[in-house]
Structures are given as C-alpha cells and as structure tokens.
Design an enzyme around this catalytic site. Structure first.
Site, PDB file in Angstrom:
ATOM      1  N   HIS A 152       7.841  26.236   3.957  1.00 44.16           N
ATOM      2  CA  HIS A 152       8.863  24.909   5.262  1.00 44.16           C
ATOM      3  C   HIS A 152       8.724  24.362   4.157  1.00 44.16           C
ATOM      4  CE1 HIS A 152      12.258  23.044   6.855  1.00 44.16           C
ATOM      5  NE2 HIS A 152      11.406  22.620   7.488  1.00 44.16           N
ATOM      6  N   ASP A 193      19.247  18.799   2.650  1.00 42.42           N
ATOM      7  CA  ASP A 193      19.051  18.038   4.035  1.00 42.42           C
ATOM      8  C   ASP A 193      18.202  17.170   2.926  1.00 42.42           C
ATOM      9  OD1 ASP A 193      16.572  20.193   3.861  1.00 42.42           O
ATOM     10  OD2 ASP A 193      17.298  19.890   5.819  1.00 42.42           O
ATOM     11  N   LYS A 216      21.311  15.335   6.882  1.00 39.98           N
ATOM     12  CA  LYS A 216      21.638  16.086   7.907  1.00 39.98           C
ATOM     13  C   LYS A 216      20.687  15.872   8.910  1.00 39.98           C
ATOM     14  CE  LYS A 216      19.300  19.846   8.626  1.00 39.98           C
ATOM     15  NZ  LYS A 216      19.243  21.523   7.766  1.00 39.98           N
ATOM     16  N   ARG A 218      19.660  15.734  13.199  1.00 40.38           N
ATOM     17  CA  ARG A 218      19.649  16.904  14.111  1.00 40.38           C
ATOM     18  C   ARG A 218      19.825  16.281  14.953  1.00 40.38           C
ATOM     19  NH1 ARG A 218      19.215  21.857  12.889  1.00 40.38           N
ATOM     20  NH2 ARG A 218      18.941  22.888  10.576  1.00 40.38           N
ATOM     21  N   ASP A 253      18.920  30.202   8.755  1.00 34.82           N
ATOM     22  CA  ASP A 253      18.248  31.108   9.306  1.00 34.82           C
ATOM     23  C   ASP A 253      19.734  31.150  10.439  1.00 34.82           C
ATOM     24  OD1 ASP A 253      16.986  32.160  11.833  1.00 34.82           O
ATOM     25  OD2 ASP A 253      16.119  30.111  12.427  1.00 34.82           O
ATOM     26  N   THR A 257      22.879  25.517   8.716  1.00 33.14           N
ATOM     27  CA  THR A 257      23.172  24.435   7.838  1.00 33.14           C
ATOM     28  C   THR A 257      24.060  24.708   6.613  1.00 33.14           C
ATOM     29  OG1 THR A 257      20.813  23.768   9.029  1.00 33.14           O
ATOM     30  CG2 THR A 257      21.072  22.574   6.281  1.00 33.14           C
TER      31      THR A 257
HETATM   32  C1  R5P Z   1      15.627  22.501   7.624  1.00 33.78           C
HETATM   33  O1  R5P Z   1      14.756  22.023   7.583  1.00 33.78           O
HETATM   34  C2  R5P Z   1      15.455  24.460   6.761  1.00 33.78           C
HETATM   35  O2  R5P Z   1      15.216  24.124   5.455  1.00 33.78           O
HETATM   36  C3  R5P Z   1      17.271  25.303   7.096  1.00 33.78           C
HETATM   37  O3  R5P Z   1      17.732  24.142   6.429  1.00 33.78           O
HETATM   38  C4  R5P Z   1      17.321  25.628   8.279  1.00 33.78           C
HETATM   39  O4  R5P Z   1      16.088  25.712   9.088  1.00 33.78           O
HETATM   40  C5  R5P Z   1      18.183  26.935   8.438  1.00 33.78           C
HETATM   41  O5  R5P Z   1      18.033  26.855   9.957  1.00 33.78           O
HETATM   42  P1  R5P Z   1      20.330  27.295  10.109  1.00 33.78           P
HETATM   43  O6  R5P Z   1      20.408  28.414   8.963  1.00 33.78           O
HETATM   44  O7  R5P Z   1      19.567  27.904  11.612  1.00 33.78           O
HETATM   45  O8  R5P Z   1      20.667  26.022   9.838  1.00 33.78           O
END
Ligand code: R5P
Length: 347
Positions: A152, A193, A216, A218, A253, A257
């Site tokens: 990440h 993002d 993005k 949050r 995840d 997103t």
């Molecule tokens: C965020 O900064 C990561 O790069 C992913 O975009 C994020 O963790 C994806 O998570 P989810 O699928 O729950 O939105």
C-alpha cells in the site's frame, strides 16, 4: 563452476499460504528446467505442520532438517478458505519464521503478498502506525527479508530496521492481460484516489494511454465497519467522456472504492469501466457487490491476481479474471537465491 547460491531453496508453506506456495514451486521448477538445472534436484516443499490448540493458539512444527537452507515462508493472510483471520495468519507466519530460525535455516524470507496492516502506515490523530509494529514483529521473529506485492505504501520499507524488503509489482502481468483482452485504443487509466496516482501513471505508461484520478474523501470518524469502509465524496480529476476506463488499485477490500469510482466514471460519460487490483482481498461481501455492479453494467470486468487465494467458484464468474503472478514470484526467488539482479523484474 556451479553458481553461488544462498543455499538449497526450501519452500515452507503456512496453511493459508499453501495454494500460492505450490504454484510458485511449480514456477521455480520451470525456471530451473529452462536453464537445464535439474541435477541438484528440484526445489521442494519443506514438510511442516501448522497445529492449532483448542484455545486457537497456532504452532508450526517442521518435520525435516532445513539446516543451511535458503527458506521461503509463504503466507496469505487474506486467505478466507480455511476460516483463519488475518491475525491468526500473521501469528502463524511468526511461528513458522521462529521455527525456521531455531532449525538453523541459513536465510529466511517471508513471502507475504499482502502485507498485513499496510493501510495503517501513517498517524492521523490518535492512531498507531501498526504497519511499523508488524514489520518489527516479523523481523524480530527472524526473517532476513520480506517479499510483498504492490504494498500500500512503499515507505513501509523504512519500518524495517534489519530485514530487507522487496516490493514486487503486478503491473506487467495485469497490463499484458489488458493488452490481450481489452480494446486499449479508447482506454484511459484511472487512479481511484490520489494516493494511487503514481501506480496508475505507471500502468498508463505501460499501456501508453492517458491517466485520470479520483479525489476521494473518507470520513475517518466512521472508517472500517463490517459493512465496509466509508467514503464521503469523490471528484474526478480529468476527462473520461466517451472513453473506456481501466481503474487500477493496490487492493479491493470491501469493494466500496472501486464501485463508487466506477459509478463516477459512468456518470461522467465513460462507456465501459474495467477494474484491476494486485490484491483481491474481497471482504465484506465485496464479490457479491462487484457481481451486482457488473450485472447493472457499472463494471465490465474485475481483474485480480492469484496472490490471494479464493475458492474455485470465484474463477467461474464471468465478471472476474484471475491472472497468475506465480511464475513472476518464482523468477524473483530463483534470482535472489543465486545473488542475481532482480531490478528488471521490479519495473
Ligand atoms: C485505499 O487507500 C486503498 O488503496 C484501496 O483503495 C482501499 O483500501 C480499497 O478498500 P475498499 O475496497 O474497502 O474500498
């Protein structure tokens, strides 16, 4: 004269890392055979067992000598097929590293495509930097090196005090798939993002296409419920009108997103939206949500890799394409074992 190596390669698979470990082992055998190097015997799986006590404690028992070996310990902390949690799998990894260290392995590499807690990489308000704690725990257990995939935040490298860190990239495998399976003439590559802009830009370079990004926001006071992560607002930076979009992320995840970004691209006039990630974690019914988004025409296809193990049923879904990074990991391990350069594999 035989090539200098770090010792005989041994593959030690934690229970959750076994599926990917076996694929990489097959790739390693191919790498040896391609080079006509079968005389010393193929790399092998080390016989070991991961035991669980009634109170859920885990323990690794290695049942053969690994003295002097170059040991690669595979763990997929996100493997959901055996009901072990991320924390269980992290603990299992540490018990395996410690067992290898106490068995006199010469060099120990933790192969951890998903680096656990990687999103806890910086402090916002009264939070911990848990990725740093995890890095220290892994090296304190005895790992000399850690191999991850599209971590990440590359700065996690700096959380290790002694162990070396290799961050591999799924970009070449994913863009090769895209070149074959997607009409790239009308394609725009997108970051979901601004943190992912460097990655998207790299993919855009490989595909020789323009790049756009989503800004993005949050709401951190509401983050991380079982239902998913909470996104407040998304704004498009760039133009996707009449274009096809390939949105690239490190991980999916909860799916929030990617789905929200895909909706935004469609609202802004994109014709088709493809999504890709190196690490398809697919928690909180992400697969169900992505399937629904595909059925509604919001998403064309989701591309992920086999670095995270999923049941066969996922690979049967029309909306999902799993591409293998096992041969890539195998080539990296082959070269690391022989002190050869891997820089051309990291680009
Ligand atoms: C965020 O900064 C990561 O790069 C992913 O975009 C994020 O963790 C994806 O998570 P989810 O699928 O729950 O939105």
């Amino acid at each position: 004269m035989p090539a200098q190596t770090k010792g005989k390669i041994g593959i030690l698979a934690c229970a959750s890392g076994e599926v990917f470990a076996k694929k990489v082992l097959a790739g390693l055998r191919d790498a040896c055979e391609r080079r006509g190097e079968m005389d010393g015997g193929h790399p092998k799986i080390i016989h070991a067992e991961e035991k669980q006590f009634a109170n859920t404690e885990l323990k690794t028992v290695i049942s053969e000598s690994i003295r002097g070996q170059d040991v690669y310990i595979f763990q997929d902390v996100e493997n959901k097929t055996n009901a072990l949690s991320v924390n269980d799998n992290l603990m299992a990894l540490k018990t395996a590293i410690d067992a290898a260290k106490r068995s006199n392995a010469h060099y120990i590499t933790a192969v951890l495509p998903v680096f656990p807690y990687a999103r806890q990489d910086k402090q916002i308000s009264r939070e911990g930097i848990t990725a740093a704690i995890v890095a220290r725990e892994i090296e304190d257990a005895g790992a000399h090196k850690v191999i991850t995939l599209d971590v990440h935040n590359r700065a996690i490298d700096g959380f290790f005090r002694k162990a070396a860190f290799e961050n591999l990239h799924a970009a070449k495998n994913i863009t090769e798939y895209a070149k074959k399976e997607i009409d790239c003439d009308n394609l725009v590559v997108a970051a979901p993002d601004t943190g992912g802009l460097g990655r998207a830009n790299y993919y855009a370079g490989l595909l020789q296409r323009p790049v756009v990004a989503v800004y993005k926001q949050r709401d951190y006071s509401r983050v991380s419920t079982a239902q998913g992560n909470n996104i407040e607002k998304m704004y498009l930076l760039g133009d996707v009108r009449e274009k096809d979009v390939l949105v690239v992320d490190d991980m999916i995840d909860s799916g929030g997103t990617i789905i929200e970004a895909a909706k935004l691209f469609r609202q802004e006039g994109a014709k088709k939206v493809y999504a890709s990630c190196a690490l398809p974690l697919f928690n909180a019914n992400a697969a169900g949500k992505l399937e629904k988004a595909a059925a509604e025409g919001i998403l064309e296809k989701v591309i992920g890799t086999d670095a995270v193990t999923h049941p066969d049923s996922l690979r049967e879904k029309g909306w999902y394409a799993e591409i293998s990074v096992a041969a890539y990991f195998a080539e990296v391990i082959y070269r690391l074992n022989r002190y050869q350069s891997i820089s051309e594999l990291l680009g």
